[in-house]
Design an enzyme around this catalytic site. Sequence first.
Site, mmCIF file in Angstrom:
data_model
loop_
_atom_site.group_PDB
_atom_site.id
_atom_site.type_symbol
_atom_site.label_atom_id
_atom_site.label_comp_id
_atom_site.label_asym_id
_atom_site.label_seq_id
_atom_site.Cartn_x
_atom_site.Cartn_y
_atom_site.Cartn_z
ATOM 1 N N LYS A 182 -44.043 29.590 5.850
ATOM 2 C CA LYS A 182 -43.026 29.245 4.841
ATOM 3 C C LYS A 182 -42.145 28.161 5.469
ATOM 4 C CE LYS A 182 -39.186 29.703 3.502
ATOM 5 N NZ LYS A 182 -38.252 28.554 3.340
ATOM 6 N N GLU A 257 -35.841 32.055 17.386
ATOM 7 C CA GLU A 257 -35.296 30.888 18.094
ATOM 8 C C GLU A 257 -34.116 30.425 17.257
ATOM 9 O OE1 GLU A 257 -33.991 27.986 19.001
ATOM 10 O OE2 GLU A 257 -35.726 26.723 18.529
ATOM 11 N N GLU A 390 -21.839 26.738 17.917
ATOM 12 C CA GLU A 390 -22.807 25.679 17.611
ATOM 13 C C GLU A 390 -22.351 24.927 16.361
ATOM 14 O OE1 GLU A 390 -26.764 26.673 15.989
ATOM 15 O OE2 GLU A 390 -27.585 25.406 17.570
HETATM 16 P P1 NAD Z 1 -31.455 29.047 7.814
HETATM 17 O O1 NAD Z 1 -31.539 29.971 8.960
HETATM 18 O O2 NAD Z 1 -30.795 29.514 6.552
HETATM 19 O O3 NAD Z 1 -32.935 28.586 7.356
HETATM 20 C C1 NAD Z 1 -34.034 28.484 8.255
HETATM 21 C C2 NAD Z 1 -35.293 28.962 7.530
HETATM 22 O O4 NAD Z 1 -35.124 30.333 7.156
HETATM 23 C C3 NAD Z 1 -35.600 28.210 6.226
HETATM 24 O O5 NAD Z 1 -37.009 28.113 6.062
HETATM 25 C C4 NAD Z 1 -35.038 29.136 5.162
HETATM 26 O O6 NAD Z 1 -35.672 29.007 3.899
HETATM 27 C C5 NAD Z 1 -35.353 30.503 5.762
HETATM 28 N N1 NAD Z 1 -34.495 31.582 5.284
HETATM 29 C C6 NAD Z 1 -33.195 31.504 4.864
HETATM 30 N N2 NAD Z 1 -32.766 32.724 4.466
HETATM 31 C C7 NAD Z 1 -33.807 33.582 4.643
HETATM 32 C C8 NAD Z 1 -33.987 34.981 4.429
HETATM 33 N N3 NAD Z 1 -32.994 35.741 3.936
HETATM 34 N N4 NAD Z 1 -35.176 35.536 4.728
HETATM 35 C C9 NAD Z 1 -36.169 34.782 5.226
HETATM 36 N N5 NAD Z 1 -36.074 33.458 5.440
HETATM 37 C C10 NAD Z 1 -34.905 32.861 5.158
HETATM 38 O O7 NAD Z 1 -30.801 27.733 8.316
HETATM 39 P P2 NAD Z 1 -30.078 26.588 7.418
HETATM 40 O O8 NAD Z 1 -29.233 27.112 6.322
HETATM 41 O O9 NAD Z 1 -31.167 25.717 7.007
HETATM 42 O O10 NAD Z 1 -29.070 25.986 8.484
HETATM 43 C C11 NAD Z 1 -27.858 26.685 8.769
HETATM 44 C C12 NAD Z 1 -27.527 26.602 10.226
HETATM 45 O O11 NAD Z 1 -28.561 27.203 11.000
HETATM 46 C C13 NAD Z 1 -27.438 25.180 10.782
HETATM 47 O O12 NAD Z 1 -26.228 24.597 10.534
HETATM 48 C C14 NAD Z 1 -27.698 25.426 12.244
HETATM 49 O O13 NAD Z 1 -26.539 25.834 12.902
HETATM 50 C C15 NAD Z 1 -28.705 26.562 12.236
HETATM 51 N N6 NAD Z 1 -30.083 26.056 12.380
HETATM 52 C C16 NAD Z 1 -30.691 26.234 13.575
HETATM 53 C C17 NAD Z 1 -31.988 25.731 13.765
HETATM 54 C C18 NAD Z 1 -32.675 25.877 15.085
HETATM 55 O O14 NAD Z 1 -33.521 25.062 15.397
HETATM 56 N N7 NAD Z 1 -32.385 26.909 15.838
HETATM 57 C C19 NAD Z 1 -32.645 25.072 12.739
HETATM 58 C C20 NAD Z 1 -32.014 24.947 11.495
HETATM 59 C C21 NAD Z 1 -30.734 25.452 11.349
#
Ligand code: NAD
Length: 488
Positions: A182, A257, A390
């Site tokens: 996904k 991660e 972060e």
């Molecule tokens: P997020 O954690 O919401 O999304 C990451 C992935 O998880 C996406 O594919 C999203 O669709 C999925 N996801 C979201 N909610 C979910 C759920 N309830 N169940 C399963 N999957 C779910 O991250 P974001 O909103 O895209 O970004 C928010 C913050 O997260 C950023 O500002 C940053 O601080 C952090 N981030 C970290 C990384 C990293 O590489 N560690 C990458 C992206 C974002």
Amino acid sequence: MGKAAIQHIPHLHDLYIAGRWQPATGGQQIQMIEPSTGEVIGTIACGTAGDIDRAVIAARNAFEKTWRLIAPAERGRMMARLAALILQNEDELTDIEARDTGKPLSQARRDIKAAARYFEFYAGACDKIHGEIIPYEPGYLAMVLREPLGVTGHILPWNYPAQQFGRTLGPALAAGNAVVLKPAEDACLSILRMTELSHEAGFPAGVINVVPGRGNGAGSALAGHAGIDFISFTGSPEVGTKIQELAAANHIGCTLELGGKSPQIIFEDADLDAALDCVVSGILQNTGQTCSASSRTLVHESILDEFTDKLTARFAKVSYGHHERDLQCGPLISAKQRDRVTSLTQAAIEDGAPVLFRVPEPDDLPEGGFYFAPIVFGPVNRNSNIARDEVFGPVLAVMSFKDEADAIALANGTDYGLIAAVWSKDSDRLIRVAREMRCGQVFMNNYGAGGGVELPFGGVKRSGHGREKGMEAINEFSAVKTIVHKHG
Ligand code: NAD
């Protein structure tokens, strides 16, 4: 190439399940927005829980009936073909990745090469995953086999779509699993194009399934699906907690991660110019949207003024803008992310954090793009939010330390623990400090944000757990089975 490249993805609007491109149940679509301009550049399918269910069934069938029965060397050949196809299509994929994420072109190109490199590396690993014989009681032969888990789920973020595709699928496929992926709703076009290439590379139907969709739709359906054997997640700590709860309910393992607040520690005898190169690139790479961005610079108090003067001079040359201009920084990924980074930065200013330098806004920024001027704070209060949380943007916090023990305490003093760097000419000190770091990777006199396909990578504490990359990732996507034979 421009818009033509996006239209060129023949199956942009579909999901890939059981070797066939098909619409999402209910036909819903998600708009894809180009960060450099804010324009809609296409729509992708918004998969549902029902689509995830079909993808998991397809993966299970493929695992049981084909993938686990194929000779490892043959699995490796398919992965090598995919790597070669990615490189053959490097220009087109670079353009797609840059438009989809806003990455400057040369950064996008590096990511596409890295995606290919992951499949090359794990192609070569397929036939080298072996078990061991354990010396046991006389009359027994005790064997340990390393076996695939079955069906693995993968939920990806938007910051490095192409690299993440190779980083997570490479070891899972090499270990013999069938996968359901996904990708992130904010950026996944290079993944859809590489999925087409995986079809061309000849993977059997159902071995790779890709279901784009929302986090709280397809994402949670995948993480909570009773038919998967493992879930690999990269993203925010908040969602990571939910993933781990869902995995626990099904008694399966997960790797998380979740980002970091990674420090570079600069001692008074460091090669300052070399350190400055890495401090600047470590926070500006991908406009600071890198889990292993070095967002904290810890400097010995005796060189703080010299260091900050030089740092300011470096930042004065930094430029940012449209991805096609190939500057140090592009835009942030979305309006939401720009607003988040802006509000954290504003809060730091209101909290009294001194601004050392802010890159001036250029006149020619395209209207509608999600731009944010890189900023350096320092010296900041070590207990302030900007020193500890972060931001995930081009925002650097500089602070000073007294001595080695203080540097170690400061470096380890956040909730995160992903990577760190130590700069000094004293090799004993480098080793001492590296060994004290509570994190997954330490670089001595260099810094490798996101780099190194071969190098095990992952965090401790709020940065998550489990290891990706290198041969270590294969251990995560496999399990050992012990077989004991009593012989005469
Ligand atoms: P997020 O954690 O919401 O999304 C990451 C992935 O998880 C996406 O594919 C999203 O669709 C999925 N996801 C979201 N909610 C979910 C759920 N309830 N169940 C399963 N999957 C779910 O991250 P974001 O909103 O895209 O970004 C928010 C913050 O997260 C950023 O500002 C940053 O601080 C952090 N981030 C970290 C990384 C990293 O590489 N560690 C990458 C992206 C974002």
